[in-house]
Design an enzyme around this catalytic site. Structure first.
Site, PDB file in Angstrom:
ATOM      1  N   LYS A 151      11.455 -14.013  61.881  1.00  0.00           N
ATOM      2  CA  LYS A 151      10.533 -13.676  62.653  1.00  0.00           C
ATOM      3  C   LYS A 151      10.659 -13.999  63.992  1.00  0.00           C
ATOM      4  CE  LYS A 151       5.353 -13.382  62.714  1.00  0.00           C
ATOM      5  NZ  LYS A 151       5.539 -11.701  62.477  1.00  0.00           N
TER       6      LYS A 151
HETATM    7  N1  PMP Z   1       6.231  -7.460  58.136  1.00  0.00           N
HETATM    8  C1  PMP Z   1       6.232  -7.588  59.700  1.00  0.00           C
HETATM    9  C2  PMP Z   1       7.604  -6.943  60.287  1.00  0.00           C
HETATM   10  C3  PMP Z   1       5.496  -8.460  60.204  1.00  0.00           C
HETATM   11  O1  PMP Z   1       5.565  -8.524  61.599  1.00  0.00           O
HETATM   12  C4  PMP Z   1       4.455  -9.135  59.687  1.00  0.00           C
HETATM   13  C5  PMP Z   1       3.283  -9.636  60.287  1.00  0.00           C
HETATM   14  N2  PMP Z   1       3.592 -10.863  60.999  1.00  0.00           N
HETATM   15  C6  PMP Z   1       4.285  -8.965  58.203  1.00  0.00           C
HETATM   16  C7  PMP Z   1       5.270  -8.292  57.387  1.00  0.00           C
HETATM   17  C8  PMP Z   1       3.191  -9.589  57.499  1.00  0.00           C
HETATM   18  O2  PMP Z   1       3.502 -11.220  57.373  1.00  0.00           O
HETATM   19  P1  PMP Z   1       2.415 -12.176  57.149  1.00  0.00           P
HETATM   20  O3  PMP Z   1       1.656 -11.864  55.900  1.00  0.00           O
HETATM   21  O4  PMP Z   1       2.948 -13.430  57.035  1.00  0.00           O
HETATM   22  O5  PMP Z   1       1.542 -12.201  58.312  1.00  0.00           O
END
Ligand code: PMP
Length: 285
Positions: A151
């Site tokens: 991320k």
């Molecule tokens: N995919 C991407 C590219 C994202 O940015 C996010 C949100 N952060 C998600 C999936 C969902 O992840 P999460 O459930 O951990 O927020």
């Protein structure tokens, strides 16, 4: 007194929350982040988010200058300073300020930022009637180039697909990987339902391992639904009975139309609604 932002151990007023223009986070998108939520005064899945942040940092050889417990305490401290019980929390660790070259070793100390704010959601109407989305021409980053599991502060790949969605008058776009299989949306993971069976792309499709995705997989088992992690094509999306997206900010949101094709009855389907209800019970209890 306004919103307080945590920067490197200090709580400062929003207006004074500033970092160096020489920070490689600014110069190169060199850094990692997390989006987390607090419900009723409790940070939801804090450990999972902190673990993912440190894993993202490890993948880019970024040593977070405080340990996991200290970061958890800093998050709690920032929420408390802002008297927030329901909040969206953004944790950012940048490479820190260095010189103008790429070399991360010129950066002395990573910078830790924690922003807590109220939550801005998709309009409630979209949760009731479902979203219309598109498939993007922009391919999701290849895991051998920049792994979507990291991320990172570099979200241009997702932003390019988001621009495609906005140009098409939609709020979200689903991105394929370089093999042509469904990966994920620009800020959410994706699930489909066909003949009562739930499917979502596997880790190997090159996706962020969403924490909400994990929660929904747990709820699926609890509700007695069958779920498979499998490679999906555009055909699978268009012929699905139901579809929904998951993410920290969006929670679980139904999709009823993809590239102009209506899914099922054109209304959020029964399995989606059951899981949405279970999710609300879990976080709002
Ligand atoms: N995919 C991407 C590219 C994202 O940015 C996010 C949100 N952060 C998600 C999936 C969902 O992840 P999460 O459930 O951990 O927020």
């Amino acid at each position: 007194m306004g919103l307080k932002v945590y920067i490197d151990g200090q709580l400062v007023e929003k207006e004074d929350a500033k970092i160096s223009v020489f920070d490689h986070g600014v110069l190169y998108g060199d850094g990692v982040f997390e989006g987390i939520r607090a419900y009723n005064g409790k940070v939801f899945r804090m450990k999972k988010h902190i673990d993912r942040l440190y894993d993202s940092a490890a993948a880019i050889e970024l040593a977070v200058p405080i340990n996991k417990q200290e970061l958890a305490d800093a998050i709690e401290q920032t929420l408390k300073a802002n008297k927030l019980t329901d909040a969206y929390i953004r944790v950012i660790v940048t490479r820190g300020s260095g010189n103008l070259g790429l070399n991360p070793r010129t950066c002395r100390q990573p910078c830790i930022i924690i922003i807590t704010d109220s939550i801005t959601l998709y309009p409630v109407e979209l949760y009731e009637n479902g979203m219309h989305i598109i498939t993007a021409a922009t391919v999701r980053n290849h895991p051998n180039a920049l792994d979507p599991k990291i991320k990172s502060m570099n979200y241009l790949n997702n932003i390019l697909a988001k621009i495609e969605a906005l140009n098409a008058g939609k709020m979200e776009a689903v991105m394929m990987n370089s093999n042509g299989y469904v990966a994920e949306c620009t800020g959410d993971n994706i699930f489909i339902v066909k003949d009562g069976i739930i499917n979502t792309p596997p880790s190997s499709a090159g996706i962020l391992m969403g924490i909400t995705r994990g929660v929904v997989i747990e709820l699926t088992a609890k509700s007695g639904f069958q779920l498979f992690e499998s490679n999906l094509t555009r055909y699978d999306l268009y012929s699905a009975d139901e579809c929904f997206l998951t993410g920290t900010a969006a929670e679980l949101i139904p999709v009823v139309n993809i590239d102009g094709r209506q899914l099922g009855t054109g209304k959020p389907g029964p399995i989606t609604l059951t899981l949405l209800d279970e999710f609300h019970k879990l976080v709002r209890k």
